[in-house]
Design a protein around this motif. Structure first.
Motif, short mmCIF file in Angstrom:
data_model
loop_
_atom_site.label_atom_id
_atom_site.label_comp_id
_atom_site.label_asym_id
_atom_site.label_seq_id
_atom_site.Cartn_x
_atom_site.Cartn_y
_atom_site.Cartn_z
N VAL A 1 85.64 -39.41 -57.77
CA VAL A 1 85.45 -40.78 -58.12
C VAL A 1 86.96 -41.29 -58.53
O VAL A 1 87.09 -42.35 -58.22
CB VAL A 1 84.43 -40.53 -59.42
N ILE B 1 72.70 -46.80 -58.69
CA ILE B 1 73.59 -46.20 -57.75
C ILE B 1 73.46 -46.21 -56.58
O ILE B 1 74.09 -46.77 -55.60
CB ILE B 1 74.30 -44.96 -58.68
N ALA C 1 73.11 -49.65 -54.59
CA ALA C 1 74.29 -50.21 -54.67
C ALA C 1 75.19 -49.48 -53.29
O ALA C 1 75.73 -50.09 -52.42
CB ALA C 1 75.44 -50.04 -55.65
N VAL C 2 75.16 -48.26 -53.36
CA VAL C 2 75.63 -47.47 -52.17
C VAL C 2 74.99 -47.78 -50.73
O VAL C 2 75.62 -48.11 -50.02
CB VAL C 2 75.47 -45.94 -52.42
N ILE D 1 84.68 -48.83 -53.27
CA ILE D 1 83.93 -49.02 -54.68
C ILE D 1 82.61 -48.13 -54.25
O ILE D 1 82.09 -47.44 -55.14
CB ILE D 1 83.80 -50.60 -54.90
N LEU E 1 81.02 -44.89 -56.32
CA LEU E 1 79.46 -45.08 -56.85
C LEU E 1 78.85 -43.82 -56.09
O LEU E 1 78.03 -43.26 -56.93
CB LEU E 1 79.08 -46.22 -56.34
N LEU F 1 79.76 -40.61 -57.86
CA LEU F 1 79.30 -40.92 -59.41
C LEU F 1 77.55 -40.40 -59.17
O LEU F 1 77.20 -39.65 -60.15
CB LEU F 1 79.22 -42.26 -59.93
#
Length: 394
Positions: free
Chosen positions: A87, A127, A130-131, A251, A255, A258
């Motif tokens: 990360v 998450i 978004a990924v 980004i 993510l 994460l």
């Protein structure tokens, strides 16, 4: 499962298998399917925290359960530290603040887990959504971009069986997160129905995502350039002429790491809880928060340990032994499902195949990883023997 691996695993897999990369992906998916069906069958019959640790104890005996649980906790703790460092590496490519940022990420996700599984699930949905948006956009750009050649996948058989097996091992560990679903058995509504469905759907979607991303990066870079890439998706997007998308991809990778770290904290905490209940880890780790109903002692302890690890050492290059532990974990899962008498859902042939494939992938690991794995397991077995003897003498 759709974690940092989908952004980085293609380089090592291509280096191992060359044009046999997709054979490795298919084999990895087969191993994962066998393991997933075993995990789902056991989870439906034994809806309790601990995953294969609990199943091994119920079906095979205490020692089998301990071997699975110890491999999961030790290997995944190292993986959690690696994910935290990943990360920070994506968000801050250089600078002394990388390690403090990694530790801060660990603390933040432990805090989310501390407040209950519903918050863990909510953050996971955000998450993953978004990924997946980032990955979908990248795949579209790769298929519409400028490939280096019409198709440079190479000869799928050029690397031989060993190369395909090594790539399968790398790709398998990149998306082998479905077992963590089974560790949540005590916190899921109707686990005998929900957990098997969740494991099957999640695995199917993850394999589809990997196949699309793999086809995109190979089609643009070719296997030779891919084999030398440390950030394959970034390099492929740049080669496709979409350098403006490198920021969002970076980004997205952070993510994804994460998300993997969040799942690791939840899974390790529940397995540690189950082991502590039976005296296989210190019993105070079995504490459950009276309000949030999470193993808060185990998760706080894990957060402190992983934060210290990321501040002190870089584990990204030395966690090969976790592969050894995960393969043993799934070997026990398949064996327990094979011996399961009640609540069977899948044919025993799948479980035999899963055991055989796990054993084959173990012998293809680098000898250093196997040696470290044997030493770590030896420490765990010795510690359990000493603890049992002390309890008996008391």
């Amino acid at each position: 499962m759709v974690g940092a691996g989908v952004f980085v695993v293609w380089g090592p897999a291509a280096a191992a298998a060359g044009g046999g990369l997709f054979l490795g992906l298919a084999l990895a998916a087969l191993v994962a399917y066998c393991n997933a069906t075993s995990s789902a069958q056991l989870a439906a019959r034994y809806p309790t925290s601990g995953g294969t640790y609990a199943y091994g104890r119920e079906v095979l005996g205490d020692w089998w359960g301990f071997l699975a649980g110890w491999g999961f906790v030790i290997g995944k703790t190292a993986s959690a530290a690696a994910m935290a460092l990943t990360v920070a590496a994506y968000l801050v490519p250089q600078g002394w603040w990388q390690r403090p940022l990694a530790a801060l990420a660990v603390i933040a996700l432990v805090a989310v887990n501390y407040h209950g599984v519903t918050r863990t699930a909510a953050l996971t949905r955000i998450i993953v959504a978004a990924v997946l948006v980032v990955l979908l956009g990248a795949v579209v750009l790769l298929f519409l971009g400028r490939p280096a050649a019409p198709w440079t996948g190479g000869d799928p058989l050029a690397s031989g069986p060993l190369g395909v097996l090594q790539s399968a091992g790398l790709l398998f560990f990149a998306f082998a997160g479905y077992a963590r679903i089974a560790t949540m058995g005590e916190e899921v509504i109707a686990p005998e129905r929900t957990i098997p469905r969740a494991i099957g759907i999640a695995l199917g979607l993850a394999v589809l995502v990997y196949a699309l991303v793999g086809a995109g990066v190979v089609g643009v870079l070719g296997t030779d350039a891919l084999a030398s890439s440390t950030a394959p998706l970034l390099d492929a997007v740049a080669a496709a002429g979409a350098t403006w998308a490198m920021g969002p991809v970076r980004i997205g990778a952070a993510l994804a790491a994460l998300g993997a770290l969040l799942a690791l904290v939840a899974g390790i905490g529940r397995t540690s809880l189950a082991m502590a209940r039976n005296g296989d880890l210190p019993r105070p780790l079995a504490g459950v928060h009276p309000v949030h109903q999470v193993p808060h002692v185990a998760e706080i302890t894990l957060g402190v340990l992983v934060s210290l690890l990321v501040l002190a050492v870089d584990l990204r290059a030395v966690i090969g032994f976790s592969s050894f532990g995960v393969l043993l974990y799934y070997f026990v899962a398949n064996l327990a499902a094979l011996r399961q008498a009640e609540g069977r859902r899948h044919p025993r042939a799948l479980q035999v195949l899963g055991m055989a494939l796990c054993a084959v992938l173990v012998v293809t690991l680098p000898w250093q990883s196997v040696a470290v794995g044997v030493v770590v397991y030896g420490v765990g077995v010795l510690g359990r023997l000493v603890a049992r003897r002390q309890e008996s003498s008391r």
